[in-house]
Each structure stands twice: as C-alpha cells, then as structure tokens.
Design a protein around this motif. Structure first.
Motif, PDB file in Angstrom:
ATOM      1  N   TRP A 116     -63.344  -1.587 -32.777  1.00 31.53           N
ATOM      2  CA  TRP A 116     -61.980  -2.092 -32.936  1.00 31.53           C
ATOM      3  C   TRP A 116     -61.211  -2.037 -31.619  1.00 31.53           C
ATOM      4  CZ3 TRP A 116     -60.492  -5.223 -36.451  1.00 31.53           C
ATOM      5  CH2 TRP A 116     -61.059  -5.193 -37.724  1.00 31.53           C
ATOM      6  N   ALA A 117     -61.424  -0.977 -30.843  1.00 29.75           N
ATOM      7  CA  ALA A 117     -60.763  -0.886 -29.542  1.00 29.75           C
ATOM      8  C   ALA A 117     -61.228  -2.011 -28.625  1.00 29.75           C
ATOM      9  CB  ALA A 117     -61.043   0.477 -28.904  1.00 29.75           C
ATOM     10  N   ASN A 118     -62.513  -2.353 -28.700  1.00 25.77           N
ATOM     11  CA  ASN A 118     -63.054  -3.442 -27.887  1.00 25.77           C
ATOM     12  C   ASN A 118     -62.467  -4.788 -28.326  1.00 25.77           C
ATOM     13  OD1 ASN A 118     -65.139  -4.231 -25.814  1.00 25.77           O
ATOM     14  ND2 ASN A 118     -65.797  -5.489 -27.535  1.00 25.77           N
ATOM     15  N   LEU A 119     -62.365  -4.997 -29.637  1.00 26.15           N
ATOM     16  CA  LEU A 119     -61.761  -6.241 -30.144  1.00 26.15           C
ATOM     17  C   LEU A 119     -60.294  -6.346 -29.733  1.00 26.15           C
ATOM     18  CD1 LEU A 119     -63.340  -6.423 -33.706  1.00 26.15           C
ATOM     19  CD2 LEU A 119     -63.700  -8.044 -31.832  1.00 26.15           C
ATOM     20  N   HIS A 120     -59.606  -5.205 -29.719  1.00 32.19           N
ATOM     21  CA  HIS A 120     -58.207  -5.186 -29.274  1.00 32.19           C
ATOM     22  C   HIS A 120     -58.103  -5.664 -27.821  1.00 32.19           C
ATOM     23  CE1 HIS A 120     -54.499  -2.609 -28.121  1.00 32.19           C
ATOM     24  NE2 HIS A 120     -54.070  -3.745 -28.639  1.00 32.19           N
ATOM     25  N   LEU A 121     -59.013  -5.185 -26.973  1.00 27.41           N
ATOM     26  CA  LEU A 121     -59.035  -5.629 -25.578  1.00 27.41           C
ATOM     27  C   LEU A 121     -59.321  -7.128 -25.486  1.00 27.41           C
ATOM     28  CD1 LEU A 121     -59.137  -5.205 -22.497  1.00 27.41           C
ATOM     29  CD2 LEU A 121     -61.537  -4.531 -22.769  1.00 27.41           C
ATOM     30  N   MET A 122     -60.300  -7.604 -26.251  1.00 26.51           N
ATOM     31  CA  MET A 122     -60.663  -9.026 -26.213  1.00 26.51           C
ATOM     32  C   MET A 122     -59.506  -9.910 -26.681  1.00 26.51           C
ATOM     33  SD  MET A 122     -63.564  -9.175 -24.837  1.00 26.51           S
ATOM     34  CE  MET A 122     -64.059  -7.626 -24.090  1.00 26.51           C
ATOM     35  N   LEU A 162     -57.141 -10.278 -23.709  1.00 27.70           N
ATOM     36  CA  LEU A 162     -57.755 -11.108 -22.677  1.00 27.70           C
ATOM     37  C   LEU A 162     -57.806 -12.571 -23.110  1.00 27.70           C
ATOM     38  CD1 LEU A 162     -60.716  -8.888 -21.377  1.00 27.70           C
ATOM     39  CD2 LEU A 162     -58.422  -9.160 -20.409  1.00 27.70           C
ATOM     40  N   SER A 163     -57.958 -12.813 -24.404  1.00 33.74           N
ATOM     41  CA  SER A 163     -58.036 -14.204 -24.883  1.00 33.74           C
ATOM     42  C   SER A 163     -56.719 -14.951 -24.715  1.00 33.74           C
ATOM     43  CB  SER A 163     -58.469 -14.238 -26.359  1.00 33.74           C
ATOM     44  OG  SER A 163     -57.430 -13.784 -27.210  1.00 33.74           O
ATOM     45  N   LEU A 164     -55.619 -14.223 -24.512  1.00 32.49           N
ATOM     46  CA  LEU A 164     -54.311 -14.854 -24.307  1.00 32.49           C
ATOM     47  C   LEU A 164     -54.068 -15.242 -22.846  1.00 32.49           C
ATOM     48  CD1 LEU A 164     -52.081 -12.584 -26.580  1.00 32.49           C
ATOM     49  CD2 LEU A 164     -52.903 -14.893 -27.072  1.00 32.49           C
ATOM     50  N   VAL A 165     -54.946 -14.804 -21.949  1.00 29.06           N
ATOM     51  CA  VAL A 165     -54.766 -15.084 -20.521  1.00 29.06           C
ATOM     52  C   VAL A 165     -54.726 -16.583 -20.218  1.00 29.06           C
ATOM     53  CG1 VAL A 165     -55.816 -14.819 -18.231  1.00 29.06           C
ATOM     54  CG2 VAL A 165     -55.609 -12.843 -19.745  1.00 29.06           C
ATOM     55  N   PRO A 166     -55.617 -17.431 -20.809  1.00 24.21           N
ATOM     56  CA  PRO A 166     -55.524 -18.871 -20.504  1.00 24.21           C
ATOM     57  C   PRO A 166     -54.177 -19.488 -20.872  1.00 24.21           C
ATOM     58  CG  PRO A 166     -57.639 -18.388 -21.485  1.00 24.21           C
ATOM     59  CD  PRO A 166     -56.809 -17.139 -21.614  1.00 24.21           C
ATOM     60  N   PHE A 167     -53.618 -19.089 -22.015  1.00 21.84           N
ATOM     61  CA  PHE A 167     -52.312 -19.606 -22.420  1.00 21.84           C
ATOM     62  C   PHE A 167     -51.236 -19.214 -21.414  1.00 21.84           C
ATOM     63  CE2 PHE A 167     -48.230 -18.611 -24.435  1.00 21.84           C
ATOM     64  CZ  PHE A 167     -47.856 -19.881 -24.849  1.00 21.84           C
ATOM     65  N   ALA A 168     -51.213 -17.920 -21.052  1.00 22.88           N
ATOM     66  CA  ALA A 168     -50.202 -17.439 -20.109  1.00 22.88           C
ATOM     67  C   ALA A 168     -50.381 -18.082 -18.741  1.00 22.88           C
ATOM     68  CB  ALA A 168     -50.289 -15.917 -19.994  1.00 22.88           C
ATOM     69  N   THR A 169     -51.638 -18.291 -18.338  1.00 26.94           N
ATOM     70  CA  THR A 169     -51.915 -18.924 -17.045  1.00 26.94           C
ATOM     71  C   THR A 169     -51.427 -20.365 -17.030  1.00 26.94           C
ATOM     72  OG1 THR A 169     -53.868 -17.512 -16.800  1.00 26.94           O
ATOM     73  CG2 THR A 169     -53.736 -19.436 -15.367  1.00 26.94           C
ATOM     74  N   GLY A 184     -54.364  -3.956 -20.128  1.00 27.19           N
ATOM     75  CA  GLY A 184     -54.622  -2.676 -19.469  1.00 27.19           C
ATOM     76  C   GLY A 184     -54.520  -1.510 -20.439  1.00 27.19           C
ATOM     77  N   LEU A 185     -53.528  -1.561 -21.321  1.00 28.04           N
ATOM     78  CA  LEU A 185     -53.372  -0.516 -22.332  1.00 28.04           C
ATOM     79  C   LEU A 185     -54.563  -0.523 -23.291  1.00 28.04           C
ATOM     80  CD1 LEU A 185     -51.624   1.690 -23.641  1.00 28.04           C
ATOM     81  CD2 LEU A 185     -50.485  -0.125 -24.955  1.00 28.04           C
ATOM     82  N   ALA A 186     -55.012  -1.710 -23.676  1.00 24.99           N
ATOM     83  CA  ALA A 186     -56.162  -1.819 -24.579  1.00 24.99           C
ATOM     84  C   ALA A 186     -57.418  -1.244 -23.929  1.00 24.99           C
ATOM     85  CB  ALA A 186     -56.380  -3.275 -24.971  1.00 24.99           C
ATOM     86  N   TYR A 187     -57.586  -1.480 -22.629  1.00 29.40           N
ATOM     87  CA  TYR A 187     -58.740  -0.919 -21.924  1.00 29.40           C
ATOM     88  C   TYR A 187     -58.658   0.608 -21.898  1.00 29.40           C
ATOM     89  CZ  TYR A 187     -62.339  -0.311 -18.382  1.00 29.40           C
ATOM     90  OH  TYR A 187     -63.480   0.073 -17.715  1.00 29.40           O
ATOM     91  N   LEU A 188     -57.466   1.131 -21.685  1.00 28.65           N
ATOM     92  CA  LEU A 188     -57.261   2.584 -21.696  1.00 28.65           C
ATOM     93  C   LEU A 188     -57.599   3.158 -23.076  1.00 28.65           C
ATOM     94  CD1 LEU A 188     -56.188   5.011 -20.017  1.00 28.65           C
ATOM     95  CD2 LEU A 188     -53.935   4.517 -20.972  1.00 28.65           C
ATOM     96  N   LEU A 189     -57.202   2.465 -24.142  1.00 25.37           N
ATOM     97  CA  LEU A 189     -57.524   2.917 -25.504  1.00 25.37           C
ATOM     98  C   LEU A 189     -59.028   2.847 -25.772  1.00 25.37           C
ATOM     99  CD1 LEU A 189     -54.567   1.279 -27.477  1.00 25.37           C
ATOM    100  CD2 LEU A 189     -54.842   3.688 -26.843  1.00 25.37           C
TER     101      LEU A 189
END
Length: 200
Positions: A76-82, A85-92, A116-121
C-alpha cells in the motif's frame, strides 16, 4: 507478492509516466529551427520532471535490492508513492502550458512534496517490517536527506505563491541533492552480505 514483482510493477508505472509526458510534445509544423522556441518551456519542464522520475526509479530499484521481503503495508505504501508520481505528467503539462505562474508552480511543488512524503512512508513501512535493528534501518539512519528534501519542497510551495521562479529553483535544488547516488542501500546490502559470511 514478491519484492521482485513489486519492483517490476514500479518500473512499469514509472516507464508509462515518462512515456505519457513525452507524448505531450507536439512537433512544429514549420521546418524552421526557430519554430522550436515556443516549446522550450515545455521541454525544460519535461527535463525537470524526467529528472525527478528517474531519481525515484533509481532509488526505488536500489531500495528493493536491499530488502528481503514485502508485506501488505509495503504494497500500500508503494501504491501511495505511485499515485503521486502518476500525477507528475498532469502537473508538468500545466506548468509548461502556463509559464511560471503561481498556481501551476505551487501544484507542481505539492505533488513533489507528497511524492517525497510517500517515499518516506515506504521507507518506514520497510523498516517496520525488517526491524529497527535491521541492516536497512541502520543504513537509512535518520534520513536527513529525505527530511531536508521535504523541507525544501515545503519552502518551494510557499515561494510558489509569491515568487514562482524561486520555487522552481528550490525544486531544482532538491533534484541536484539527489543526483548524487544514495549509497545507503548499497551499504545495507554490504552489511547483510558481511553478516551472512560471518554466520557461515
């Protein structure tokens, strides 16, 4: 799920995210070199986002080489990170399409902060699974670099409201910090190998 499958899943997601970003580029209809000038802001935004994504991919790959197993909390922590990251194209796309204006720069920083917070978790979930005395926990230590990154992202988000160019420079500083490879996971692998040899 094995750690190998989780790592492969992360690899696939990040590859798709990068592909989506590059597909945003529209080739100019003109054959003149000057026709590329209007897409330079889009290209620079792409470079910054590509850099962040490859840093995450590199550290994600090394992290899962340094662990023995995964569990539900790690998944679940890995999915949270993904997710972040999946929102990066939209923001870019929004950032490159509107220039250095407050709202897109701030949103971009918020997404980087939560990634970054998700990676820390994710790190915390793996340390909890393997134990506070594990080689992984010893290698991560206080995670000063990760915490500093979150602080810089927070500063960048605040600056995005008033000084977007300073905010982008702050995000770029975080990328530069992480360009130096994270040796902590290599250290964890070495410690595990030494421990294994000593017990033989």
């Amino acid at each position: 799920m094995t750690k190998g499958r989780l790592e492969a899943f992360g690899d696939a997601i990040i590859a798709i995210i990068i592909t989506i970003m590059v597909l945003e580029f529209q080739a100019p209809e003109s054959e003149e070199l000057a026709a590329l000038w209007p897409i330079i802001p889009q290209f620079l935004a792409y470079v910054l986002s590509f850099l962040f994504l490859t840093i995450y991919w590199n550290n994600h790959h090394n992290l899962f080489h340094a662990v023995d197993r995964v569990n539900g909390a790690v998944l679940w922590a890995n999915l949270h990170l993904m997710f972040w990251l999946s929102l990066v194209p939209f923001a870019t796309a929004w950032l490159s399409g509107t220039g250095l204006t407050s709202a897109p720069v701030t949103l971009y920083g918020l997404i980087l902060f939560f990634a970054g917070l998700a990676y820390l978790l994710l790190l915390r979930a793996l340390v909890t699974l393997h134990g506070k005395d594990s080689h992984l926990a010893l290698a991560i230590g206080r995670d000063s670099k990760g915490k500093l990154s979150l602080g810089l992202y927070s500063l960048g988000v605040l600056m995005g409201v008033w000084m977007p160019i300073v905010a982008i420079a702050t995000y770029g500083l975080v990328a530069i910090l992480w360009l130096v490879p994270d040796r902590r996971f290599e250290r964890a692998i070495r410690l595990a190998q030494q421990s294994s040899r000593n017990t033989q």
